[in-house]
Design a protein around this motif. Sequence first.
Motif, PDB file in Angstrom:
ATOM      1  N   ASP A  84       0.840  -1.190   0.000  1.00 28.04           N
ATOM      2  CA  ASP A  84       0.000   0.000   0.000  1.00 28.04           C
ATOM      3  C   ASP A  84       0.882   1.250   0.000  1.00 28.04           C
ATOM      4  O   ASP A  84       2.104   1.157   0.145  1.00 28.04           O
ATOM      5  CB  ASP A  84      -0.980  -0.007   1.181  1.00 28.04           C
ATOM      6  CG  ASP A  84      -0.302  -0.046   2.534  1.00 28.04           C
ATOM      7  OD1 ASP A  84       0.931  -0.153   2.578  1.00 28.04           O
ATOM      8  OD2 ASP A  84      -1.010   0.039   3.547  1.00 28.04           O
ATOM      9  N   PRO A  85       0.283   2.422  -0.186  1.00 22.76           N
ATOM     10  CA  PRO A  85       1.086   3.655  -0.257  1.00 22.76           C
ATOM     11  C   PRO A  85       1.843   3.983   1.029  1.00 22.76           C
ATOM     12  O   PRO A  85       2.818   4.718   0.992  1.00 22.76           O
ATOM     13  CB  PRO A  85       0.058   4.745  -0.561  1.00 22.76           C
ATOM     14  CG  PRO A  85      -1.095   4.040  -1.173  1.00 22.76           C
ATOM     15  CD  PRO A  85      -1.116   2.671  -0.559  1.00 22.76           C
ATOM     16  N   TRP A  86       1.421   3.440   2.151  1.00 19.52           N
ATOM     17  CA  TRP A  86       2.113   3.725   3.404  1.00 19.52           C
ATOM     18  C   TRP A  86       3.547   3.217   3.393  1.00 19.52           C
ATOM     19  O   TRP A  86       4.415   3.791   4.048  1.00 19.52           O
ATOM     20  CB  TRP A  86       1.350   3.149   4.594  1.00 19.52           C
ATOM     21  CG  TRP A  86       0.161   3.990   4.926  1.00 19.52           C
ATOM     22  CD1 TRP A  86      -1.140   3.693   4.686  1.00 19.52           C
ATOM     23  CD2 TRP A  86       0.183   5.284   5.524  1.00 19.52           C
ATOM     24  NE1 TRP A  86      -1.941   4.736   5.102  1.00 19.52           N
ATOM     25  CE2 TRP A  86      -1.147   5.720   5.625  1.00 19.52           C
ATOM     26  CE3 TRP A  86       1.181   6.118   5.987  1.00 19.52           C
ATOM     27  CZ2 TRP A  86      -1.484   6.947   6.168  1.00 19.52           C
ATOM     28  CZ3 TRP A  86       0.837   7.343   6.534  1.00 19.52           C
ATOM     29  CH2 TRP A  86      -0.481   7.740   6.614  1.00 19.52           C
ATOM     30  N   ASN A  87       3.796   2.138   2.663  1.00 21.99           N
ATOM     31  CA  ASN A  87       5.167   1.636   2.567  1.00 21.99           C
ATOM     32  C   ASN A  87       6.077   2.681   1.936  1.00 21.99           C
ATOM     33  O   ASN A  87       7.186   2.924   2.406  1.00 21.99           O
ATOM     34  CB  ASN A  87       5.215   0.348   1.747  1.00 21.99           C
ATOM     35  CG  ASN A  87       4.561  -0.806   2.440  1.00 21.99           C
ATOM     36  OD1 ASN A  87       4.360  -0.790   3.641  1.00 21.99           O
ATOM     37  ND2 ASN A  87       4.208  -1.821   1.683  1.00 21.99           N
ATOM     38  N   SER A  88       5.612   3.307   0.869  1.00 20.37           N
ATOM     39  CA  SER A  88       6.418   4.333   0.204  1.00 20.37           C
ATOM     40  C   SER A  88       6.583   5.571   1.073  1.00 20.37           C
ATOM     41  O   SER A  88       7.658   6.178   1.098  1.00 20.37           O
ATOM     42  CB  SER A  88       5.781   4.722  -1.126  1.00 20.37           C
ATOM     43  OG  SER A  88       5.747   3.630  -1.990  1.00 20.37           O
ATOM     44  N   ILE A  89       5.537   5.943   1.781  1.00 24.24           N
ATOM     45  CA  ILE A  89       5.607   7.114   2.651  1.00 24.24           C
ATOM     46  C   ILE A  89       6.603   6.880   3.773  1.00 24.24           C
ATOM     47  O   ILE A  89       7.479   7.714   4.045  1.00 24.24           O
ATOM     48  CB  ILE A  89       4.205   7.457   3.207  1.00 24.24           C
ATOM     49  CG1 ILE A  89       3.286   7.910   2.081  1.00 24.24           C
ATOM     50  CG2 ILE A  89       4.300   8.509   4.312  1.00 24.24           C
ATOM     51  CD1 ILE A  89       1.831   7.999   2.463  1.00 24.24           C
ATOM     52  N   ILE A  90       6.518   5.733   4.416  1.00 21.47           N
ATOM     53  CA  ILE A  90       7.429   5.415   5.515  1.00 21.47           C
ATOM     54  C   ILE A  90       8.853   5.246   4.992  1.00 21.47           C
ATOM     55  O   ILE A  90       9.820   5.661   5.644  1.00 21.47           O
ATOM     56  CB  ILE A  90       6.943   4.164   6.274  1.00 21.47           C
ATOM     57  CG1 ILE A  90       5.595   4.453   6.943  1.00 21.47           C
ATOM     58  CG2 ILE A  90       7.959   3.727   7.312  1.00 21.47           C
ATOM     59  CD1 ILE A  90       4.912   3.228   7.499  1.00 21.47           C
ATOM     60  N   ALA A  91       9.006   4.674   3.803  1.00 16.64           N
ATOM     61  CA  ALA A  91      10.338   4.520   3.217  1.00 16.64           C
ATOM     62  C   ALA A  91      10.964   5.883   2.922  1.00 16.64           C
ATOM     63  O   ALA A  91      12.156   6.091   3.182  1.00 16.64           O
ATOM     64  CB  ALA A  91      10.261   3.690   1.941  1.00 16.64           C
ATOM     65  N   GLY A  92      10.183   6.810   2.403  1.00 15.45           N
ATOM     66  CA  GLY A  92      10.699   8.155   2.151  1.00 15.45           C
ATOM     67  C   GLY A  92      11.087   8.875   3.424  1.00 15.45           C
ATOM     68  O   GLY A  92      12.141   9.517   3.500  1.00 15.45           O
ATOM     69  N   LEU A  93      10.262   8.747   4.456  1.00 14.54           N
ATOM     70  CA  LEU A  93      10.598   9.377   5.733  1.00 14.54           C
ATOM     71  C   LEU A  93      11.831   8.735   6.358  1.00 14.54           C
ATOM     72  O   LEU A  93      12.667   9.427   6.946  1.00 14.54           O
ATOM     73  CB  LEU A  93       9.404   9.279   6.689  1.00 14.54           C
ATOM     74  CG  LEU A  93       8.189  10.134   6.315  1.00 14.54           C
ATOM     75  CD1 LEU A  93       7.027   9.830   7.240  1.00 14.54           C
ATOM     76  CD2 LEU A  93       8.541  11.599   6.347  1.00 14.54           C
ATOM     77  N   SER A  94      11.971   7.435   6.226  1.00 12.83           N
ATOM     78  CA  SER A  94      13.153   6.751   6.753  1.00 12.83           C
ATOM     79  C   SER A  94      14.410   7.196   6.021  1.00 12.83           C
ATOM     80  O   SER A  94      15.461   7.390   6.630  1.00 12.83           O
ATOM     81  CB  SER A  94      13.004   5.236   6.617  1.00 12.83           C
ATOM     82  OG  SER A  94      11.879   4.786   7.304  1.00 12.83           O
ATOM     83  N   LEU A  95      14.296   7.353   4.723  1.00  4.12           N
ATOM     84  CA  LEU A  95      15.443   7.800   3.934  1.00  4.12           C
ATOM     85  C   LEU A  95      15.847   9.218   4.316  1.00  4.12           C
ATOM     86  O   LEU A  95      17.040   9.519   4.448  1.00  4.12           O
ATOM     87  CB  LEU A  95      15.108   7.726   2.448  1.00  4.12           C
ATOM     88  CG  LEU A  95      16.235   8.015   1.492  1.00  4.12           C
ATOM     89  CD1 LEU A  95      17.362   7.021   1.690  1.00  4.12           C
ATOM     90  CD2 LEU A  95      15.743   7.945   0.075  1.00  4.12           C
TER      91      LEU A  95
END
Length: 108
Positions: A84-95
């Motif tokens: 889901d889109p939350w994976n990309s959001i959390i990945a961007g914030l982690s990066l």
Amino acid sequence: MSDREPCPYRILDDCGGALALGAVGGSIFHAARAYRNSPPGTRWKGMINGVKVRAPVVGGQFAVWGLFFSSFDCSLAGLRRKEDPWNSIIAGLSLIHISEPTRPRLIS
């Protein structure tokens, strides 16, 4: 999201796409910058030199960013067992979080 490649291949696919995007964008940016900053008689030579020197660096930086982002995205998809889109959001914030401490901060 099911039309994307499976995760191990997605990392390389995103890394290659980011490399191409960074190389093309870096070429355009550094060509314009070098053309503008070169003396009038050597603008074309300066532009070619600027692209040869700086565009691969920008492409490499984009590729590393794409590699880490896709790695985080696939790791989160594996941990959460969801696409889901939350994976990309959390990945961007982690990066952003892991790349932020590399910049010096001034305490005021």
